[in-house]
Design an enzyme around this catalytic site. Structure first.
Site, PDB file in Angstrom:
ATOM      1  N   PHE A  37       0.842  -1.199   0.000  1.00 50.51           N
ATOM      2  CA  PHE A  37       0.000   0.000   0.000  1.00 50.51           C
ATOM      3  C   PHE A  37       0.873   1.242   0.000  1.00 50.51           C
ATOM      4  CE2 PHE A  37      -2.367  -3.197   2.337  1.00 50.51           C
ATOM      5  CZ  PHE A  37      -3.661  -3.063   1.862  1.00 50.51           C
ATOM      6  N   ASP A  38       0.407   2.229  -0.690  1.00 50.57           N
ATOM      7  CA  ASP A  38       0.943   3.552  -0.587  1.00 50.57           C
ATOM      8  C   ASP A  38       0.339   4.139   0.701  1.00 50.57           C
ATOM      9  OD1 ASP A  38       2.302   5.520  -2.046  1.00 50.57           O
ATOM     10  OD2 ASP A  38       0.395   6.484  -2.491  1.00 50.57           O
ATOM     11  N   LYS A  39       1.007   5.093   1.312  1.00 50.87           N
ATOM     12  CA  LYS A  39       0.381   5.659   2.522  1.00 50.87           C
ATOM     13  C   LYS A  39      -0.595   6.797   2.192  1.00 50.87           C
ATOM     14  CE  LYS A  39       2.503   8.457   5.555  1.00 50.87           C
ATOM     15  NZ  LYS A  39       1.735   9.668   5.862  1.00 50.87           N
ATOM     16  N   THR A  99      -3.975   6.626   0.218  1.00 49.37           N
ATOM     17  CA  THR A  99      -4.423   5.252   0.059  1.00 49.37           C
ATOM     18  C   THR A  99      -4.884   4.717   1.417  1.00 49.37           C
ATOM     19  OG1 THR A  99      -2.876   4.935  -1.751  1.00 49.37           O
ATOM     20  CG2 THR A  99      -3.787   2.964  -0.758  1.00 49.37           C
ATOM     21  N   LYS A 142       9.691   1.756  -4.283  1.00 43.39           N
ATOM     22  CA  LYS A 142       8.445   0.993  -4.339  1.00 43.39           C
ATOM     23  C   LYS A 142       8.602  -0.212  -5.260  1.00 43.39           C
ATOM     24  CE  LYS A 142       5.330   4.729  -3.260  1.00 43.39           C
ATOM     25  NZ  LYS A 142       4.313   5.656  -3.695  1.00 43.39           N
TER      26      LYS A 142
END
Ligand code: ATP
Ligand code: ZN
Length: 698
Positions: A360-362, A365, A538
């Site tokens: 997950f992106d923070k 998201t 990422k």
């Protein structure tokens, strides 16, 4: 039955929201198929009545001639079209079972090389030739009923596409420059046009609200059941319904370019793709009919019994097998799209059930992505106002959530922002600009460090849990601005569901500082997190997880995470409505920001594959049982086989249709949930003891 009816209601409802003037439009493809289907219904009704009459006549009259004449006519009426279609198919190589979508080449691909009606057509001809008109008519009758049910239920791919076409706005009211308005074709709208949308009207294109506010029902596109309040500056989407206020909207994208247009493309594309099972079946499909015919020929050679052969042809007809996977897939796609989840290829839906790690992106998201400035910490000799003003002036050209937060705060504080020149944004690091002749830098600590700025003198005591922006002017540190974000509502519940599903690693990666990242990671029971990451990290993380044997899903907002999304086995773009990038880069577009769609998707994937397996296995068992009954017991006649053939297809269709109801219990949470800052610190301590959260790199 009831389930399918329910599904149709949903589609119908979407249609019903068409208030007034959108009704009389024409779309050539659905109209065409409607006519075809109407004709088929009449055929089936007339033929069916005649068959029943013929069957009754057999008992009423002493001679069979009356019954035979009636049955023969019924056989021609019902069987004729099937035989003709099958012949056409043999000649052109196209599947006779078209879904009525004009100009859609994928139709014959859909059914593979197996022309399912050939065997039935042959059986019909054989029965007719043996004067078994009643059997012949019955075979055709059940065949037609089965195909009719397939078309009518929400399992028909076409149903779903039709529903989307129905929500396409057709009319728009354009505001004229000199005042007044004109009604025009929505297709003729162009970017820059200003339209007026009254309560109850459909929004004719994507655009930005220039005047007014209203609640907008976006269920059509985003699958959110609750209407969204929108006002000046907000984006509105084509095909959504304006409920309460009068809006003036400046069109940014119309027709095919609009979000609705893209969604329609996605659906059309997705229903043209094939699940793995179907691709496998296709490989052998070409041999199937010849092999069955050979077996039938051998049987005839030994038994000299044409009835047995006809029965065999009917049993072997693979309608149910051919329907097994596509009907399930389309039903699943349709329930996904009802929740605003658009899957580009059906194989993504098959893979999703294997997902064992999610990245997950923070910001935006796991968190809402709407940050608030909560602290100003100027260096000695600098005022808080100066710090905020300088920071906001530099950030005004950036679209990053932190930039928006700072600018919003400065507006609230009624600060005049001096103009920035030579603005430059370094992705994932910060911005540079010249303000009033001074060189200003705003960004993460490392960004300023790299520019040779020393920030060691700053007071860092109260920065716990906050995202920080460091500001420097002419090479000297000015202080930091502290920002806070909120975790998305229901996110922790979603994480628990994911764990339950078997997602072993739930990883967050963020460019943000360690302290706010840790806070989110603990609040959400994540297994790992990586903070202060650069955009390239990422991708590395995804590769690392894959190398450990994980099936990885990547979830982001499509900004700065394109490569990582592309590297995931499954990639989901959140909040994809209105964002072209997100729709293009990810394999699955999520039109809203509800994290609960992720466990829904994984479960849907699992259930879809289960349904396909049930369909295939059930059909195989049925065929074997029928063959055994035919040869072992001799109890299966052409009539029984014809009924069983139709029934098996119908069972497959209904079994698949169960998937249409998936996700009906998915509830949207209230948009905002906050955790009180005071409690938070104690919370961290507690969580740490029970659920250790480790950094990914460790
Ligand atoms: N326009 C900007 N102005 C100031 N700082 C920025 C800007 N863009 C990025 N940064 C800094 O770089 C950091 C990383 O940014 P990036 O966009 O990679 O991640 P993020 O938004 O913090 O979180 P996530 O990766 O979860 O979306 C930010 O936390 C911020 O400190
Ligand atoms: Zn069949």
């Amino acid at each position: 039955m009831a389930q399918v009816a329910g599904a149709q209601m949903d589609l119908e409802e979407a249609h019903g929201q068409d208030h007034g003037h959108d009704h009389d439009h024409e779309h050539h493809h659905p109209v065409e198929s409607e006519q075809k289907i109407d004709f088929k219904i009449k055929l089936v009704l007339v033929g069916g009545m005649m068959l029943i009459t013929a069957a009754v006549a057999r008992y009423v009259f002493d001679t069979q001639i009356q019954s035979d004449i009636l049955a023969a006519i019924a056989a021609v009426v019902l069987g004729g079209p099937i035989v003709i279609d099958a012949f056409k198919a043999m000649i052109t190589g196209k599947c006779p079972h078209d879904h009525g979508i004009e100009g859609c080449d994928h139709d014959h691909d859909h059914e593979g090389g197996a022309h399912m009606e050939e065997l039935v057509a042959l059986a019909i001809i054989a029965a007719f030739a043996r004067y078994e008109y009643l059997e012949c008519g019955a075979v055709a009758f059940f065949m037609l009923i089965a195909s009719f049910i397939e078309h009518r239920t929400a399992v028909g791919a076409q149903q779903q596409i039709e529903a989307l076409i129905r929500i396409t706005p057709t009319r728009a009211r354009r505001l004229l420059e000199g005042g007044g308005e004109e009604e025009i074709d929505a297709a003729k709208l162009e970017p820059g046009d200003m339209v007026i949308v009254r309560p109850g009207d459909k929004i004719p294109g994507d655009g930005t609200i220039q005047k007014g506010n209203s609640a907008i029902n976006q269920a059509n596109i985003t699958g959110e059941s609750v209407p969204v309040e929108k006002s000046v500056g907000d984006e509105a989407f084509s095909g959504t319904i304006n409920e309460t206020g009068v809006l003036h909207i400046e069109i940014t994208r119309a027709g095919k370019d609009s979000t609705l247009g893209r969604v329609q493309d996605l659906i059309t594309q997705a229903s043209a793709t094939k699940p793995v099972v179907v691709r496998m079946l296709d490989r052998y499909a070409g041999y199937y009919t010849p092999v069955v015919l050979m077996i039938a020929a051998i049987v005839w050679f030994f038994t000299q019994d044409l009835d047995t052969c006809i029965t065999l042809l009917l049993i072997a007809c693979p309608c149910a097998i051919i329907l097994a996977a596509p009907t399930a897939m389309v039903a699943a796609l349709s329930s996904a799209s009802r929740l605003g989840v658009y899957v580009k290829t059906v194989s993504d839906l098959e893979i999703a059930r294997f997902v064992s790690a999610i990245v997950f992106d923070k910001t935006g998201t796991l968190t809402v992505g709407e940050l608030n400035v909560t602290k100003l910490n100027p260096a000695e000799g600098i005022s808080g106002g100066d710090l905020l003003q300088t920071c906001a002036a530099a950030e005004i050209g950036s679209k990053h959530p932190v930039a928006k937060a700072v600018v919003r705060m400065s507006t609230k504080a009624q600060l005049d922002l001096p103009e920035a020149i030579n603005f430059e944004e370094v992705t994932g690091r910060g911005v540079k600009a010249e303000i009033n002749g001074h060189q200003v830098l705003v960004g993460r600590e490392a960004f300023l460090e790299d520019e040779g700025i020393d920030s060691t003198g700053l007071d860092m005591q109260s920065s716990e849990g906050m995202s920080l922006l460091f500001v420097a002017r002419d090479g000297k540190i000015m202080g930091w601005v502290g920002l806070e974000d909120k975790v998305r509502a229901g996110a922790s519940v979603v994480m628990d569901e994911l764990e339950e599903f078997g997602v072993k690693r739930r990883v967050m990666i963020t460019g943000d500082r360690r302290s706010p990242a840790l806070r989110v990671a603990q609040e959400l029971h994540l297994t790992d997190f990586e903070s202060e990451a650069l955009p390239g990290d990422k991708l590395e993380l995804v590769k690392m997880l894959k190398s450990k044997g994980h099936t990885v899903a990547v979830i982001g907002d499509g900004v700065n995470d394109g490569p990582a999304l592309a590297a995931g086995d499954v990639s989901i773009a959140m909040g994809a409505a209105g964002s072209d990038v997100a729709i293009h880069t990810a394999t699955i577009a999520l039109m809203n920001n509800n994290l609960n769609r992720i466990p829904f998707l994984l479960n849907l994937s699992k259930k879809t594959v289960t349904v396909i397996r049930q369909n295939l296995l059930g059909t195989l068992l049925y065929i074997l049982a029928m063959v055994a009954a035919l040869f072992g017991l001799g109890i299966v006649t052409p009539l029984v086989a014809a009924i069983a053939h139709g029934v098996s297809s119908i069972i497959v269709v209904f079994n698949s249709a169960r998937l249409v109801r998936e996700g009906e219990n998915v509830v949207d949470h209230e948009p905002v949930e906050s955790s009180a800052p005071a409690k938070r610190k104690r919370g961290i301590e507690r969580v740490e003891k029970t659920a250790p959260v480790q950094a990914v790199t460790a």
